[in-house]
Design a protein around this motif. Structure first.
Motif, PDB file in Angstrom:
ATOM      1  N   GLU A 128       1.442  -7.148   4.221  1.00 25.48           N
ATOM      2  CA  GLU A 128       1.170  -6.119   5.356  1.00 25.48           C
ATOM      3  C   GLU A 128       0.328  -4.743   4.365  1.00 25.48           C
ATOM      4  OE1 GLU A 128       4.123  -7.551   5.160  1.00 25.48           O
ATOM      5  OE2 GLU A 128       3.889  -8.948   6.821  1.00 25.48           O
ATOM      6  N   ASP A 129       1.124  -4.581   3.237  1.00 22.95           N
ATOM      7  CA  ASP A 129       0.755  -3.752   2.388  1.00 22.95           C
ATOM      8  C   ASP A 129      -0.635  -3.859   1.705  1.00 22.95           C
ATOM      9  OD1 ASP A 129       3.144  -1.932   2.894  1.00 22.95           O
ATOM     10  OD2 ASP A 129       4.120  -2.842   1.064  1.00 22.95           O
ATOM     11  N   ALA A 130      -0.824  -5.044   1.196  1.00 23.50           N
ATOM     12  CA  ALA A 130      -1.931  -5.466   0.633  1.00 23.50           C
ATOM     13  C   ALA A 130      -3.064  -5.393   1.536  1.00 23.50           C
ATOM     14  CB  ALA A 130      -1.975  -7.123   0.162  1.00 23.50           C
ATOM     15  N   GLU A 131      -3.009  -5.758   2.973  1.00 17.32           N
ATOM     16  CA  GLU A 131      -3.796  -5.683   3.809  1.00 17.32           C
ATOM     17  C   GLU A 131      -4.361  -4.110   4.281  1.00 17.32           C
ATOM     18  OE1 GLU A 131      -4.592  -8.930   7.324  1.00 17.32           O
ATOM     19  OE2 GLU A 131      -2.934  -7.646   7.439  1.00 17.32           O
ATOM     20  N   ARG A 132      -3.434  -3.347   4.172  1.00 22.12           N
ATOM     21  CA  ARG A 132      -3.468  -1.991   4.661  1.00 22.12           C
ATOM     22  C   ARG A 132      -4.232  -1.187   3.158  1.00 22.12           C
ATOM     23  NH1 ARG A 132       1.685  -0.100   5.579  1.00 22.12           N
ATOM     24  NH2 ARG A 132       1.299  -1.258   7.599  1.00 22.12           N
ATOM     25  N   LEU A 133      -3.983  -1.653   1.992  1.00 19.37           N
ATOM     26  CA  LEU A 133      -4.320  -1.083   0.619  1.00 19.37           C
ATOM     27  C   LEU A 133      -6.026  -1.300   0.824  1.00 19.37           C
ATOM     28  CD1 LEU A 133      -4.228   0.748  -1.385  1.00 19.37           C
ATOM     29  CD2 LEU A 133      -3.354  -1.119  -2.805  1.00 19.37           C
ATOM     30  N   ALA A 134      -6.212  -2.604   1.321  1.00 18.90           N
ATOM     31  CA  ALA A 134      -7.461  -3.080   1.197  1.00 18.90           C
ATOM     32  C   ALA A 134      -8.525  -2.367   2.097  1.00 18.90           C
ATOM     33  CB  ALA A 134      -7.800  -4.801   1.611  1.00 18.90           C
ATOM     34  N   ALA A 135      -7.911  -2.041   3.287  1.00 17.43           N
ATOM     35  CA  ALA A 135      -8.646  -1.532   4.553  1.00 17.43           C
ATOM     36  C   ALA A 135      -8.905   0.149   4.100  1.00 17.43           C
ATOM     37  CB  ALA A 135      -7.975  -1.483   5.821  1.00 17.43           C
ATOM     38  N   ILE A 136      -7.985   0.676   3.432  1.00 19.90           N
ATOM     39  CA  ILE A 136      -8.054   2.117   2.846  1.00 19.90           C
ATOM     40  C   ILE A 136      -8.925   2.179   1.637  1.00 19.90           C
ATOM     41  CG2 ILE A 136      -6.747   4.103   1.892  1.00 19.90           C
ATOM     42  CD1 ILE A 136      -4.066   3.242   3.635  1.00 19.90           C
ATOM     43  N   THR A 137      -8.763   1.429   1.063  1.00 21.25           N
ATOM     44  CA  THR A 137      -9.768   1.263  -0.421  1.00 21.25           C
ATOM     45  C   THR A 137     -11.024   1.129   0.272  1.00 21.25           C
ATOM     46  OG1 THR A 137      -7.958   0.477  -1.409  1.00 21.25           O
ATOM     47  CG2 THR A 137     -10.247   0.584  -2.751  1.00 21.25           C
ATOM     48  N   ASN A 138     -11.409   0.251   1.061  1.00 22.18           N
ATOM     49  CA  ASN A 138     -12.710  -0.023   1.525  1.00 22.18           C
ATOM     50  C   ASN A 138     -13.376   1.289   2.393  1.00 22.18           C
ATOM     51  OD1 ASN A 138     -15.013  -1.916   2.204  1.00 22.18           O
ATOM     52  ND2 ASN A 138     -14.498  -1.401   4.133  1.00 22.18           N
TER      53      ASN A 138
END
Length: 82
Positions: free
Chosen positions: A50-60
């Motif tokens: 969940e954290d990895a998905e959220r971080l990918a979206a934020i970084t994008n």
């Protein structure tokens, strides 16, 4: 008709490689790879999905904002986020 994507050897190796990077490089706590449109591709073992998905979206989103700023100010595109 459904087709199932079978991960390639490279796809299965990415999480191991990212975890190894985190273990061996001083100062790196987590690592992830995401697609140009922000979809999570792989992440290091210490991260929760969940954290990895959220971080990918934020970084994008950060990359997209950087590109918009670069276009507006004529400074160019974002080359890297570290």
């Amino acid at each position: 008709m459904q087709t199932h994507h079978s991960p390639s050897e490279a796809d299965r190796a990415l999480p191991r490689l990212l975890s190894r990077l985190v273990d061996e490089a001083p100062g790196i706590e987590n690592a992830l790879i995401f697609t140009y449109d922000g979809l999570l591709r792989a992440f290091s073992a210490a991260m929760r999905f969940e954290d990895a998905e959220r971080l990918a979206a934020i970084t994008n989103q950060m990359r997209q904002y950087g590109n918009a700023f670069g276009n507006l100010t004529k400074c160019g595109q974002v080359e890297a986020l570290t």
